[in-house]
Design an enzyme around this catalytic site. Structure first.
Site, short mmCIF file in Angstrom:
data_model
loop_
_atom_site.label_atom_id
_atom_site.label_comp_id
_atom_site.label_asym_id
_atom_site.label_seq_id
_atom_site.Cartn_x
_atom_site.Cartn_y
_atom_site.Cartn_z
N GLU A 16 0.83 -1.21 0.00
CA GLU A 16 0.00 0.00 0.00
C GLU A 16 0.87 1.26 0.00
OE1 GLU A 16 -3.07 -0.14 -0.51
OE2 GLU A 16 -3.61 -2.18 0.04
N ASN A 32 1.24 3.89 -3.11
CA ASN A 32 0.88 5.30 -2.93
C ASN A 32 2.00 6.25 -3.37
OD1 ASN A 32 -1.66 4.81 -2.01
ND2 ASN A 32 -1.24 5.25 0.16
N ARG A 56 -9.03 3.69 -7.67
CA ARG A 56 -8.45 3.51 -6.34
C ARG A 56 -9.61 3.41 -5.35
NH1 ARG A 56 -4.28 1.28 -6.65
NH2 ARG A 56 -3.80 1.83 -4.51
#
Ligand SMILES: Nc1ncnc2c1ncn2[C@@H]1O[C@H](COP(=O)(O)OP(=O)(O)O)[C@@H](O)[C@H]1O
Ligand SMILES: Nc1ncnc2c1ncn2[C@@H]1O[C@H](COP(=O)(O)OP(=O)(O)O)[C@@H](O)[C@H]1O
Lengths: 111, 144, 144, 111
Positions: C48, C52, C106
């Site tokens: 994650e 990002n 997303r």
């Protein structure tokens, strides 16, 4: 990293499981040398069937044991080493001192 | 040659990081989809270089090892760098079976293995400053 | 708390490095002998944070991502750092389902997953300068 | 990363093999949307039995397909997700929209 021992007559079969490198060499050395002292073994077979990685630390380990065993007129051999590990033993000339066999029976019959 | 991908890694000179360094190199190079044999060759060469930095470079004292890796179209460059004691005579060190630590059951085959498993091996060392080992390998499997 | 082991990694903000970063973190943390679930949690959280940095931090431009990792007795600290666009409102960004890129499908669940899978999540961000995500997890399996 | 398709009646079964993350999501999205266009499918079952890793990019992918399918009054479900992936779908509330079943027959019988 683990090691298992099995006796067949006066031959000790040392089956190494996992990766042989500098990090694991001390542990393996202690275990093998300890087992050699305990038993009335003359010869040693290194079973490489479950060794998934070995670098030159493994050469040092095997040659070191070979020297000790030879002094007492015992024989050392290697069985079931994979392609990559065979390459390393051949490249380093270990095979001139220690034969590599396809299986344990072949190794024992050669003694 | 264009760099497709690149990493720079720093880790402590602990023997448990030998396996770690091998996995990192293998995971990165696998992006090029090499053969299992090529991956095995690279893991072995990395293991030799990192082990040398730990045993010979830092002589088991705590230090930092750098490993840098570049991926090209069909080749890989890996450097392993320490700031340890360095090598006095690189030519001698490269010779098969030469080891300065026979008491530790070293075989003296580390550099020979790196040389054989990779296509090019460059050693730059300065006594008291450290050693940098640069390895290069073309992946023959790529683009076939 | 004593640091048992540590690495610092820098790699390019390419999506193929998402899997690479996960493998590196997992390989390192496995030195502490965690459970498979703990490893899976850490891999997901790292994925994650790195994703990002690539999508939001650098917005698919080329940049460098840093991942640092420290191992303690029975815990691990992982930081993922970019020098990308930064986050204007960190409180808003942390909210479940908030995403600034719904067009890219997303889900807005990245930070929520990091928070749930790790024990502590700290986000330090400066618009125009970059973002640093710090995660901490106690490994409950250790020493039992 | 691979994906395989199978039709059962008016249900498309999409079996994903490998890791689902941002890197692989575009490829999977193209394949699934392409297959939906080709076939006369109404419902979709995502077979997760061979998904070894998924992060929140997988949530986005599944929710995105769910929205398209719902517009055409089709149903979406997930089967055989492992513990870790279930945890992610539960945490994110996906399970409130898309049911997770243990196997394909269960999913089809629910339609
Ligand atoms: N990173 C290093 N720092 C200092 N000396 C080194 C380093 N790497 C290798 N050497 C020297 O080169 C010699 C040969 O290395 P090598 O061929 O790998 O064999 P081995 O590690 O078995 O000794 C070592 O014994 C050591 O003296
Ligand atoms: N490294 C980063 N740099 C800039 N913005 C970020 C970064 N990480 C997260 N963000 C912002 O926080 C929001 C929420 O992030 P997250 O919970 O991971 O959801 P998602 O990635 O699905 O959008 C993002 O949509 C983005 O606006």
């Amino acid at each position: 990293m683990k090691i298992k021992f099995l006796n067949r007559g006066n031959t000790l079969i040392a089956s190494i499981i996992g990766e042989m490198d500098h990090h694991t060499a001390d542990y393996l050395r202690d275990k093998i040398d300890g087992e050699m002292l305990k038993s009335s073994t003359r010869n040693v077979i290194f079973d490489f069937s479950k060794v998934v990685f070995m670098d030159s630390s493994g050469i040092g380990l095997v040659i070191g044991r070979y020297k000790n065993i030879s002094k007492l007129n015992g024989k050392t051999s290697i069985v079931k080493a994979n392609e990559q590990i065979r390459k390393i033993f051949e490249m380093s000339g270990v095979v001139k001192l220690i034969p590599i066999y396809d299986n344990i029976d072949e190794a024992i019959n050669s003694y | 040659m264009q760099i497709l991908n690149e990493f720079k890694l720093e880790f402590l000179s602990k023997s448990s990081n030998e396996a770690f360094a091998r996995v990192v190199a293998a995971a990165f190079v696998s992006q090029l989809d090499p053969t299992l044999e090529e991956i095995a060759d690279i893991k072995t060469a990395v293991s030799e270089a990192v082990t040398n930095a730990i045993i010979h470079g830092y002589e088991d004292n705590r230090g930092v090892i750098k490993m840098n890796c570049k991926l090209f179209d069909a080749s890989v460059e890996i450097s392993v760098i320490d700031e340890g004691r360095g090598i006095d005579d690189v030519e001698k060190a490269r010779q098969p079976m030469y080891t300065s630590k026979p008491d530790l059951e070293r075989s003296g085959m580390g550099f020979t293995i790196m040389e054989n498993f990779m296509d090019r091996l460059e050693i730059v060392s300065q006594p008291g400053k450290g050693t940098s080992v640069n390895m290069y390998k073309t992946l023959k499997s790529i683009g076939k």
